[in-house]
Motif scaffolding. Sequence first.
Motif, PDB file in Angstrom:
ATOM      1  N   GLU A 156       0.827  -1.202   0.000  1.00 48.66           N
ATOM      2  CA  GLU A 156       0.000   0.000   0.000  1.00 48.66           C
ATOM      3  C   GLU A 156       0.860   1.250   0.000  1.00 48.66           C
ATOM      4  OE1 GLU A 156      -3.572   2.091   2.647  1.00 48.66           O
ATOM      5  OE2 GLU A 156      -2.408   0.405   3.447  1.00 48.66           O
ATOM      6  N   LEU A 157       1.961   1.230   0.762  1.00 52.47           N
ATOM      7  CA  LEU A 157       2.838   2.397   0.812  1.00 52.47           C
ATOM      8  C   LEU A 157       3.501   2.637  -0.535  1.00 52.47           C
ATOM      9  CD1 LEU A 157       4.100   4.586   2.589  1.00 52.47           C
ATOM     10  CD2 LEU A 157       5.948   2.993   3.110  1.00 52.47           C
ATOM     11  N   ASP A 158       3.876   1.542  -1.219  1.00 50.67           N
ATOM     12  CA  ASP A 158       4.569   1.674  -2.493  1.00 50.67           C
ATOM     13  C   ASP A 158       3.643   2.140  -3.620  1.00 50.67           C
ATOM     14  OD1 ASP A 158       6.812   0.852  -1.263  1.00 50.67           O
ATOM     15  OD2 ASP A 158       6.708  -1.224  -1.933  1.00 50.67           O
ATOM     16  N   SER A 159       2.369   1.701  -3.594  1.00 52.79           N
ATOM     17  CA  SER A 159       1.490   2.012  -4.712  1.00 52.79           C
ATOM     18  C   SER A 159       0.436   3.057  -4.376  1.00 52.79           C
ATOM     19  CB  SER A 159       0.799   0.734  -5.204  1.00 52.79           C
ATOM     20  OG  SER A 159       0.056   0.141  -4.133  1.00 52.79           O
ATOM     21  N   GLY A 160      -0.287   2.853  -3.271  1.00 54.89           N
ATOM     22  CA  GLY A 160      -1.395   3.733  -2.947  1.00 54.89           C
ATOM     23  C   GLY A 160      -0.987   5.130  -2.571  1.00 54.89           C
ATOM     24  N   HIS A 161       0.165   5.305  -1.916  1.00 57.30           N
ATOM     25  CA  HIS A 161       0.579   6.619  -1.428  1.00 57.30           C
ATOM     26  C   HIS A 161       1.750   7.209  -2.213  1.00 57.30           C
ATOM     27  CE1 HIS A 161      -2.226   6.044   1.683  1.00 57.30           C
ATOM     28  NE2 HIS A 161      -1.472   5.353   2.512  1.00 57.30           N
ATOM     29  N   ILE A 162       2.171   6.529  -3.284  1.00 59.26           N
ATOM     30  CA  ILE A 162       3.387   6.964  -3.960  1.00 59.26           C
ATOM     31  C   ILE A 162       3.259   8.377  -4.510  1.00 59.26           C
ATOM     32  CG2 ILE A 162       2.728   6.066  -6.232  1.00 59.26           C
ATOM     33  CD1 ILE A 162       6.230   5.906  -4.627  1.00 59.26           C
ATOM     34  N   GLN A 163       2.037   8.774  -4.892  1.00 66.56           N
ATOM     35  CA  GLN A 163       1.866  10.116  -5.448  1.00 66.56           C
ATOM     36  C   GLN A 163       2.027  11.191  -4.380  1.00 66.56           C
ATOM     37  OE1 GLN A 163      -0.410   7.803  -5.212  1.00 66.56           O
ATOM     38  NE2 GLN A 163      -2.359   8.571  -4.420  1.00 66.56           N
ATOM     39  N   ASP A 164       1.966  10.808  -3.086  1.00 70.44           N
ATOM     40  CA  ASP A 164       2.086  11.776  -2.011  1.00 70.44           C
ATOM     41  C   ASP A 164       3.516  11.909  -1.500  1.00 70.44           C
ATOM     42  OD1 ASP A 164      -0.663  12.232  -2.060  1.00 70.44           O
ATOM     43  OD2 ASP A 164      -1.037  10.495  -0.778  1.00 70.44           O
ATOM     44  N   ILE A 165       4.411  11.082  -1.996  1.00 69.56           N
ATOM     45  CA  ILE A 165       5.794  11.112  -1.526  1.00 69.56           C
ATOM     46  C   ILE A 165       6.546  12.248  -2.218  1.00 69.56           C
ATOM     47  CG2 ILE A 165       7.964   9.838  -1.451  1.00 69.56           C
ATOM     48  CD1 ILE A 165       6.374   7.275  -1.294  1.00 69.56           C
ATOM     49  N   PRO A 166       7.189  13.130  -1.444  1.00 69.56           N
ATOM     50  CA  PRO A 166       7.907  14.261  -2.063  1.00 69.56           C
ATOM     51  C   PRO A 166       9.132  13.778  -2.823  1.00 69.56           C
ATOM     52  CG  PRO A 166       8.339  14.179   0.294  1.00 69.56           C
ATOM     53  CD  PRO A 166       7.261  13.167   0.032  1.00 69.56           C
ATOM     54  N   PRO A 167       9.649  14.569  -3.744  1.00 71.13           N
ATOM     55  CA  PRO A 167      10.842  14.170  -4.503  1.00 71.13           C
ATOM     56  C   PRO A 167      12.054  14.048  -3.592  1.00 71.13           C
ATOM     57  CG  PRO A 167      10.337  16.478  -4.869  1.00 71.13           C
ATOM     58  CD  PRO A 167       9.170  15.911  -4.124  1.00 71.13           C
ATOM     59  N   ALA A 168      12.982  13.212  -3.975  1.00 73.90           N
ATOM     60  CA  ALA A 168      14.180  12.982  -3.157  1.00 73.90           C
ATOM     61  C   ALA A 168      14.981  14.253  -2.948  1.00 73.90           C
ATOM     62  CB  ALA A 168      15.059  11.919  -3.814  1.00 73.90           C
ATOM     63  N   SER A 169      14.846  15.212  -3.850  1.00 72.35           N
ATOM     64  CA  SER A 169      15.636  16.441  -3.770  1.00 72.35           C
ATOM     65  C   SER A 169      15.392  17.227  -2.493  1.00 72.35           C
ATOM     66  CB  SER A 169      15.349  17.336  -4.982  1.00 72.35           C
ATOM     67  OG  SER A 169      13.970  17.637  -5.071  1.00 72.35           O
ATOM     68  N   VAL A 170      14.221  17.051  -1.862  1.00 69.32           N
ATOM     69  CA  VAL A 170      13.952  17.806  -0.635  1.00 69.32           C
ATOM     70  C   VAL A 170      14.800  17.300   0.534  1.00 69.32           C
ATOM     71  CG1 VAL A 170      11.589  18.246  -1.367  1.00 69.32           C
ATOM     72  CG2 VAL A 170      12.044  16.354   0.197  1.00 69.32           C
ATOM     73  N   GLY A 171      15.423  16.139   0.359  1.00 66.62           N
ATOM     74  CA  GLY A 171      16.271  15.599   1.422  1.00 66.62           C
ATOM     75  C   GLY A 171      17.755  15.701   1.129  1.00 66.62           C
ATOM     76  N   VAL A 172      18.116  16.412   0.051  1.00 68.53           N
ATOM     77  CA  VAL A 172      19.525  16.563  -0.329  1.00 68.53           C
ATOM     78  C   VAL A 172      20.088  17.846   0.274  1.00 68.53           C
ATOM     79  CG1 VAL A 172      21.125  16.863  -2.255  1.00 68.53           C
ATOM     80  CG2 VAL A 172      19.242  15.219  -2.435  1.00 68.53           C
ATOM     81  N   THR A 173      21.224  17.758   0.930  1.00 66.62           N
ATOM     82  CA  THR A 173      21.835  18.929   1.568  1.00 66.62           C
ATOM     83  C   THR A 173      23.299  19.084   1.155  1.00 66.62           C
ATOM     84  OG1 THR A 173      22.463  17.628   3.530  1.00 66.62           O
ATOM     85  CG2 THR A 173      20.342  18.759   3.592  1.00 66.62           C
ATOM     86  N   TYR A 174      23.780  20.334   1.243  1.00 63.79           N
ATOM     87  CA  TYR A 174      25.186  20.658   1.000  1.00 63.79           C
ATOM     88  C   TYR A 174      25.883  20.737   2.358  1.00 63.79           C
ATOM     89  CZ  TYR A 174      23.846  21.920  -3.761  1.00 63.79           C
ATOM     90  OH  TYR A 174      23.377  21.889  -5.057  1.00 63.79           O
ATOM     91  N   GLU A 175      27.022  20.076   2.457  1.00 66.19           N
ATOM     92  CA  GLU A 175      27.698  19.973   3.745  1.00 66.19           C
ATOM     93  C   GLU A 175      29.214  20.055   3.582  1.00 66.19           C
ATOM     94  OE1 GLU A 175      26.509  16.251   5.484  1.00 66.19           O
ATOM     95  OE2 GLU A 175      24.457  16.429   4.702  1.00 66.19           O
ATOM     96  N   LEU A 176      29.890  20.290   4.712  1.00 65.68           N
ATOM     97  CA  LEU A 176      31.336  20.152   4.737  1.00 65.68           C
ATOM     98  C   LEU A 176      31.673  18.675   4.743  1.00 65.68           C
ATOM     99  CD1 LEU A 176      32.362  22.745   7.494  1.00 65.68           C
ATOM    100  CD2 LEU A 176      32.336  23.086   5.018  1.00 65.68           C
TER     101      LEU A 176
END
Length: 253
Positions: free
Chosen positions: A109-129
Amino acid sequence: MEQINNIQVVPCTSSDILKPFRVHYSQNGTRKSWDFMQTHDSVSVLIFNTTRHCFILVKQFRPAVYMCEWEKSQPEKVKEKVSEEAGKDASKGGEPGAESAETETDNAELDSGHIQDIPPASVGVTYELCARPVDKPDLSLEEIARQEVLEECGYDVPVTKLRRITSYRLGVGVTGAKQTMFYAEVSDENCVGVAEGSRQASEGELVEVVKVPLHEAIRFAYDENIPKTMGVIFSFVWFHSNMSPKYKISTNV
């Protein structure tokens, strides 16, 4: 780095990185409690390439950042999923076959039913030292920092060339761990041919090395649309305050 799927939110029952505790104490006669996480101290390195006049940062996907953004966009669904998984974890005494089937159904259900609600991976990408936990007690902080610069960014820097900037506390409300920051000047000659910037997949990390031109550093530091750590902001400001005369650059923001 941009392909994130099969997300499962489950309780963390054990970890080699974080250990949760609750401390009870008295302060000025009042009994109090506080929840915290025990974790490793760490080192970070501000790397400046003198050949190209640019800073060397790393960009990577951070699940904790991603989940914070996901929860902000779909708070009820995330909480519901966590509650479901916690309930399953607490009811392990039931019939194993039924529990296994239920878990499989929920994951589908998480993989198919809610997949359209999952934000893009880019929102979890950060720049770091470039940074690493202090998880090798037999090595000095400088040696750990040197190894990480080599392994993560591909630059071979002698320990003697590492300049200690300062140390400070991270996550004072949750972990209170100490991070020690170093400064390293490198050149193209120091770059050894380790695919500049990619950590081995077997180590569980996917890291991309990025270059920030010197003349864009302050703008980069204060641009709220660029997700970054406080270490990046502080170190860029430190550089402009302490190293600008050497490179004859403007510190105007």
